[in-house]
Write a protein that holds these residues in place. Structure first.
Motif, PDB file in Angstrom:
ATOM      1  N   PHE A 194       0.776  -1.227   0.135  1.00 31.50           N
ATOM      2  CA  PHE A 194      -0.023  -0.268   0.044  1.00 31.50           C
ATOM      3  C   PHE A 194       0.739   1.140  -0.075  1.00 31.50           C
ATOM      4  O   PHE A 194       1.914   1.400   0.461  1.00 31.50           O
ATOM      5  CB  PHE A 194      -0.894   0.176   1.284  1.00 31.50           C
ATOM      6  N   ALA A 195       0.541   2.154  -0.507  1.00 30.30           N
ATOM      7  CA  ALA A 195       1.331   3.369  -0.721  1.00 30.30           C
ATOM      8  C   ALA A 195       1.413   4.183   0.629  1.00 30.30           C
ATOM      9  O   ALA A 195       2.433   4.537   0.984  1.00 30.30           O
ATOM     10  CB  ALA A 195       0.508   4.395  -1.826  1.00 30.30           C
ATOM     11  N   PHE A 196       0.577   3.982   1.349  1.00 32.81           N
ATOM     12  CA  PHE A 196       0.297   4.680   2.771  1.00 32.81           C
ATOM     13  C   PHE A 196       1.336   4.061   3.631  1.00 32.81           C
ATOM     14  O   PHE A 196       1.898   4.514   4.637  1.00 32.81           O
ATOM     15  CB  PHE A 196      -0.960   4.803   3.294  1.00 32.81           C
ATOM     16  N   ASP A 197       2.005   2.880   3.332  1.00 28.66           N
ATOM     17  CA  ASP A 197       3.184   2.118   4.282  1.00 28.66           C
ATOM     18  C   ASP A 197       4.155   3.098   4.279  1.00 28.66           C
ATOM     19  O   ASP A 197       5.034   2.792   5.309  1.00 28.66           O
ATOM     20  CB  ASP A 197       3.233   0.881   3.724  1.00 28.66           C
ATOM     21  N   GLY A 198       4.454   4.161   3.393  1.00 31.81           N
ATOM     22  CA  GLY A 198       5.599   4.909   3.294  1.00 31.81           C
ATOM     23  C   GLY A 198       5.403   6.080   4.053  1.00 31.81           C
ATOM     24  O   GLY A 198       6.435   6.906   4.064  1.00 31.81           O
ATOM     25  N   TYR A 199       4.440   6.168   4.830  1.00 30.95           N
ATOM     26  CA  TYR A 199       3.840   7.602   5.485  1.00 30.95           C
ATOM     27  C   TYR A 199       3.306   7.799   6.775  1.00 30.95           C
ATOM     28  O   TYR A 199       2.833   8.931   7.002  1.00 30.95           O
ATOM     29  CB  TYR A 199       2.896   8.554   4.257  1.00 30.95           C
ATOM     30  N   GLU A 200       3.603   6.899   7.453  1.00 34.37           N
ATOM     31  CA  GLU A 200       3.245   6.827   8.817  1.00 34.37           C
ATOM     32  C   GLU A 200       1.808   7.345   9.212  1.00 34.37           C
ATOM     33  O   GLU A 200       1.683   8.007  10.025  1.00 34.37           O
ATOM     34  CB  GLU A 200       4.154   7.548   9.722  1.00 34.37           C
ATOM     35  N   VAL A 201       0.887   6.791   8.387  1.00 32.45           N
ATOM     36  CA  VAL A 201      -0.524   7.126   8.518  1.00 32.45           C
ATOM     37  C   VAL A 201      -1.321   5.621   8.628  1.00 32.45           C
ATOM     38  O   VAL A 201      -0.947   5.019   7.695  1.00 32.45           O
ATOM     39  CB  VAL A 201      -0.851   7.894   7.337  1.00 32.45           C
ATOM     40  N   ARG A 202      -2.469   5.679   9.274  1.00 31.23           N
ATOM     41  CA  ARG A 202      -3.357   4.620   9.226  1.00 31.23           C
ATOM     42  C   ARG A 202      -4.745   5.151   9.377  1.00 31.23           C
ATOM     43  O   ARG A 202      -5.312   5.979   9.942  1.00 31.23           O
ATOM     44  CB  ARG A 202      -3.384   3.834  10.705  1.00 31.23           C
ATOM     45  N   PRO A 203      -5.426   4.956   8.175  1.00 34.34           N
ATOM     46  CA  PRO A 203      -6.749   5.170   7.572  1.00 34.34           C
ATOM     47  C   PRO A 203      -7.767   4.677   8.357  1.00 34.34           C
ATOM     48  O   PRO A 203      -7.432   3.709   9.199  1.00 34.34           O
ATOM     49  CB  PRO A 203      -6.583   5.064   6.377  1.00 34.34           C
ATOM     50  N   ASP A 204      -8.969   4.894   8.231  1.00 30.44           N
ATOM     51  CA  ASP A 204     -10.078   4.234   8.715  1.00 30.44           C
ATOM     52  C   ASP A 204     -10.606   3.467   7.823  1.00 30.44           C
ATOM     53  O   ASP A 204     -11.371   2.379   8.152  1.00 30.44           O
ATOM     54  CB  ASP A 204     -11.130   5.326   9.104  1.00 30.44           C
ATOM     55  N   LEU A 205     -10.543   3.644   6.445  1.00 33.35           N
ATOM     56  CA  LEU A 205     -11.143   2.885   5.249  1.00 33.35           C
ATOM     57  C   LEU A 205     -10.122   2.958   4.161  1.00 33.35           C
ATOM     58  O   LEU A 205      -9.540   4.101   4.075  1.00 33.35           O
ATOM     59  CB  LEU A 205     -12.407   3.439   5.103  1.00 33.35           C
ATOM     60  N   ILE A 206      -9.942   1.837   3.805  1.00 34.43           N
ATOM     61  CA  ILE A 206      -9.203   1.600   2.652  1.00 34.43           C
ATOM     62  C   ILE A 206      -9.785   1.252   1.289  1.00 34.43           C
ATOM     63  O   ILE A 206     -10.428   0.144   1.431  1.00 34.43           O
ATOM     64  CB  ILE A 206      -7.862   0.857   2.798  1.00 34.43           C
TER      65      ILE A 206
END
Length: 440
Positions: free
Chosen positions: A262-274
């Motif tokens: 996932f792209a967000f794996d590189g940005y120290e963020v956890r979403p609520d929905l993907i």
């Protein structure tokens, strides 16, 4: 024999022109390129004319064309069971969901399957609204989220304007340092000022009225806009402060495109929905979905979720997801995408920019890059549409399938692209940009 194959191309064009209604097009335009088959990073027409696919079609053929394991899995599933109602239990569906949540952060155990990315975003918005009891959804002007009711209105580009029928959508400007809306000079300034802008929009709209912020982790069609340091973490903090759900749209950026699952794996963020689609099975069978945090999923334990699709979790699509994710894992395809970006694509594009003044900026990662073309590097005036059309025609004539959007060339080959493929593509880009620069 070759004449017969040429005839097949002509027949395909005639049938297309007479009977097919194309998306995002004036229908009097001539038919596009004929594609009969493909393998890996290449496609060809019936007569055998070959093209290096640096568009991945619509940035979705991550595993490459006609991967034998995925084709075999679809064939085997078709022989076993071709379709089944979504209310039933099916092993392929469960196996696909298991593999998807295994790549998600902790606290995500459920997947709602859709037919593609647009309806994935549609249903994520629905979940966020029902979970929070709020209505508004914030998204950026530089974005594309799909062509269904809420998804197209959440979209920020021109395609939203003729389709603004859904309620409760508000837009804001995300970070884009090359064309900063915030007079920023550094990535850090762009991040800080973009977050301040979003904070003011939230305050002005009324935080208690906002259900979700919907963002492409890395905006794709809008320009492959890699977020500056701290931006996504800052959005997460704003959402937490006001009880707003964060939906990250990974439809284009997910499943290997950035060299990460996932792209967000590189940005120290956890979403609520993907939300996801495209790369999850390289588009071999239409599929998408929403990966749901446990907190939001629990909202519907005793409450009916008012949404569904006839083909949710379609067996052929599920089999293709299982085979795709297994092959990507076994063959190290995601790691390869990261390495080819660092070692081949990125350096080659930077060298190309040194040779061509028409390239204003190079940005990207993995197999997800953009060349922003300008008429003047100092003023950053976008290269005119007529020149971009000439570039596209010349690239195809040179044996390359490009992804052209506005004044940009998006360099988005399959994750399985080789260093030799990259070198071949760079040579075509080089020749074409030289011709354009000379006015040929």
């Amino acid at each position: 024999m070759s004449e017969n194959l040429e005839d097949l191309d002509d027949i395909a064009r005639r049938l297309d022109r007479e009977h097919v209604f194309h998306s995002w097009s004036a229908q009097a335009q001539s038919s596009g390129l004929v594609v009969a088959s493909g393998r890996g990073a290449r496609v060809w027409d019936h007569a055998g004319r070959e093209y290096l696919d640096f568009s991945s079609q619509l940035v979705n053929v991550n595993i490459g064309h006609q991967h034998p394991s995925v084709v075999a899995a679809i064939r085997e599933q078709a022989e076993l069971l071709t379709t089944i109602a979504p209310s039933t239990v099916n092993l392929a569906r469960g196996e696909a969901a298991k593999r998807i949540v295994a790549r998600a952060p902790a606290g995500f155990r459920k997947v709602f399957f859709t037919n593609g990315g647009a309806d994935a975003n549609e249903n994520a918005v629905r979940m966020a609204r029902l979970h929070t009891g709020r209505d508004k959804v914030l998204s950026t002007y530089r974005s594309y989220h799909g062509n269904t009711g809420a998804a197209i209105v959440a979209t920020g580009d021109w395609r939203r304007v003729p389709n603004e029928f859904a309620r409760g959508h508000v837009h804001f400007f995300g970070p884009y340092l090359y064309r900063s809306e915030f007079w920023a000079a550094t990535p850090e300034e762009e991040s800080e000022r973009a977050l301040r802008h979003l904070s003011r929009v939230i305050e002005s709209e009324g935080p208690a009225s906002i259900a979700a912020v919907l963002l492409e982790t890395i905006p794709g069609t809008a320009g492959i806009l890699v977020p500056p340091p701290g931006y996504l973490a800052g959005v997460r903090a704003l959402c937490d402060r006001h009880g707003i759900m964060l939906i990250l749209d990974e439809v284009m950026a997910g499943f290997g495109r950035t060299g990460r699952w996932f792209a967000f794996d590189g940005y120290e963020v956890r979403p609520d929905l993907i939300t996801f689609a495209k790369g999850v099975n390289s588009g071999y069978v239409p599929a998408g979905g929403v990966i749901i945090s446990d907190e939001i999923a629990a909202t519907f334990d005793e409450r009916v979720f008012p949404g569904g699709l006839t083909y949710s979790g379609h067996p052929l699509a599920m089999a293709s997801i299982v085979a795709t994710l297994d092959a990507m894992s076994a063959e190290g395809i995601v790691e390869h995408a990261r390495e080819i970006g660092v070692e081949s694509i990125g350096p080659a594009l930077e060298e190309l920019a040194e040779r061509h003044q028409v390239i204003g900026e190079v940005r990207g990662e993995g197999v997800f890059w953009a060349l922003e073309l300008v008429a003047d590097r100092k003023t950053r005036e976008p290269l005119a549409a007529v020149a971009m059309a000439r570039i596209k025609t010349a690239l195809v004539a040179g044996g390359l399938l490009p992804f052209i959007q506005d004044n940009r060339i998006h360099v988005v080959p399959p994750c399985v692209v080789t260093a030799d493929d990259v070198a071949e593509a760079i040579a075509v880009y080089d020749d074409v940009l030289s011709s354009v620069a000379l006015g040929d």
